[in-house]
Design a protein around this motif. Structure first.
Motif, short mmCIF file in Angstrom:
data_model
loop_
_atom_site.label_atom_id
_atom_site.label_comp_id
_atom_site.label_asym_id
_atom_site.label_seq_id
_atom_site.Cartn_x
_atom_site.Cartn_y
_atom_site.Cartn_z
N GLY A 33 39.96 -28.55 -23.20
CA GLY A 33 39.00 -28.51 -24.29
C GLY A 33 39.45 -27.62 -25.43
O GLY A 33 40.65 -27.41 -25.63
N PRO A 34 38.52 -27.07 -26.18
CA PRO A 34 38.86 -26.32 -27.38
C PRO A 34 39.58 -24.99 -27.12
O PRO A 34 40.17 -24.43 -28.04
N LEU A 35 39.56 -24.51 -25.90
CA LEU A 35 40.24 -23.24 -25.59
C LEU A 35 41.58 -23.45 -24.91
O LEU A 35 42.11 -22.56 -24.26
N ILE A 36 42.16 -24.63 -25.10
CA ILE A 36 43.48 -24.92 -24.53
C ILE A 36 44.47 -23.85 -25.02
O ILE A 36 44.44 -23.44 -26.17
N THR A 82 29.30 -7.55 -27.85
CA THR A 82 28.04 -7.30 -27.16
C THR A 82 27.90 -8.02 -25.83
O THR A 82 27.44 -7.44 -24.87
N THR A 83 28.26 -9.30 -25.77
CA THR A 83 28.06 -10.08 -24.54
C THR A 83 29.15 -11.15 -24.40
O THR A 83 29.86 -11.44 -25.36
N ILE A 84 29.22 -11.74 -23.24
CA ILE A 84 30.13 -12.87 -23.02
C ILE A 84 29.74 -14.03 -23.92
O ILE A 84 30.60 -14.71 -24.48
N TYR A 108 31.10 -17.53 -28.32
CA TYR A 108 30.58 -18.13 -29.55
C TYR A 108 31.55 -17.83 -30.70
O TYR A 108 31.95 -18.72 -31.45
N LYS A 109 31.94 -16.56 -30.85
CA LYS A 109 32.85 -16.20 -31.94
C LYS A 109 34.21 -16.85 -31.77
O LYS A 109 34.83 -17.27 -32.75
N ASP A 110 34.68 -16.95 -30.54
CA ASP A 110 35.99 -17.55 -30.30
C ASP A 110 35.97 -19.04 -30.64
O ASP A 110 36.84 -19.52 -31.34
N LEU A 111 34.97 -19.74 -30.15
CA LEU A 111 34.88 -21.18 -30.41
C LEU A 111 34.63 -21.49 -31.88
O LEU A 111 35.12 -22.49 -32.40
N THR A 126 26.76 -19.93 -27.48
CA THR A 126 27.97 -20.68 -27.12
C THR A 126 27.64 -22.13 -26.84
O THR A 126 28.28 -23.05 -27.36
N GLN A 127 26.63 -22.35 -26.01
CA GLN A 127 26.26 -23.71 -25.64
C GLN A 127 25.76 -24.50 -26.86
O GLN A 127 26.16 -25.65 -27.05
N GLN A 128 24.95 -23.90 -27.69
CA GLN A 128 24.44 -24.60 -28.87
C GLN A 128 25.59 -24.96 -29.81
O GLN A 128 25.67 -26.09 -30.30
N PHE A 129 26.49 -24.01 -30.07
CA PHE A 129 27.61 -24.29 -30.96
C PHE A 129 28.47 -25.41 -30.38
O PHE A 129 28.87 -26.33 -31.10
#
Length: 192
Positions: free
Chosen positions: A99-102, A174-176, A181-184, A48-51
């Motif tokens: 941000g991107p999840l508005i 699998t994880t948060i 990551y998939k959502d963003l 998530t952070q890298q993306f």
């Protein structure tokens, strides 16, 4: 081991508990810093952070995190301990509602309301909660997608989710880190 600390047994890294940090901060005592932008986020949210840093940061700026006090209060109200992976997400991006999840209720200010709505959402969709009452709903999108974890599943729990009209049963991620990551990155593609 000091019970005021949380230990990640796989790496033997010790993170101070939220209560410990909040008490030290409130009394202006010196305390070890939570490794928010370093070890904790890097370990619990690497994809998530890298993306975000590579693809979204230039548009949305630095992620805006919740405070330790926000999380201590949340744990008190939920009467549950937040898993490290959820703490990492909230401390990193839990106040980034512009941000991107508005439009998605996935921020520190949303968790309590999301969790209170959990039973009603399942009832509306004729779904039985397969587990206990230690649920924490960290994601609610546009009234039709709900994602949650169980606090008893450890520091990096599986994510359970249901999307009205697109899934027949409760599904898992699998994880948060994998969820966000998939959502963003759009890999959920609206189909979840």
């Amino acid at each position: 081991m000091n019970p005021a600390n949380i230990t990640n047994r796989s790496s033997r890294t010790v993170f101070p508990s939220l209560e410990f940090v909040a008490k030290k901060t409130a009394t202006n005592q010196s305390t070890p810093k939570l490794p928010l932008s370093g070890a904790l986020v890097g370990k619990m949210l690497p994809k998530t952070q890298q993306f975000y840093n590579e693809k979204l940061r230039s548009k949305y700026g630095d992620a805006k995190g919740a405070t330790v006090d926000n999380l201590v209060e949340m744990e008190r109200k939920l009467d549950l301990k937040l898993p490290l992976s959820l703490k990492a997400y909230l401390l990193w991006g839990g106040n980034h509602s512009d941000g991107p999840l508005i439009g998605t209720d996935c921020f520190a200010s949303d968790i309590l309301g999301n969790t209170e709505y959990f039973r009603e959402f399942l009832d509306e969709n004729s779904i039985t909660n397969p587990r206990g009452d230690d649920v924490i709903v960290f994601y609610f999108h546009q009234g039709y997608v709900l994602a949650w974890i169980y606090a008893s599943d450890g520091d990096n729990p599986e994510v359970y989710y249901f999307a009205e009209g697109t899934t027949q049963a409760i599904a898992k991620e699998t994880t948060i880190d994998e969820w966000f990551y998939k959502d963003l990155s759009g890999l959920h593609g609206g189909s979840y």
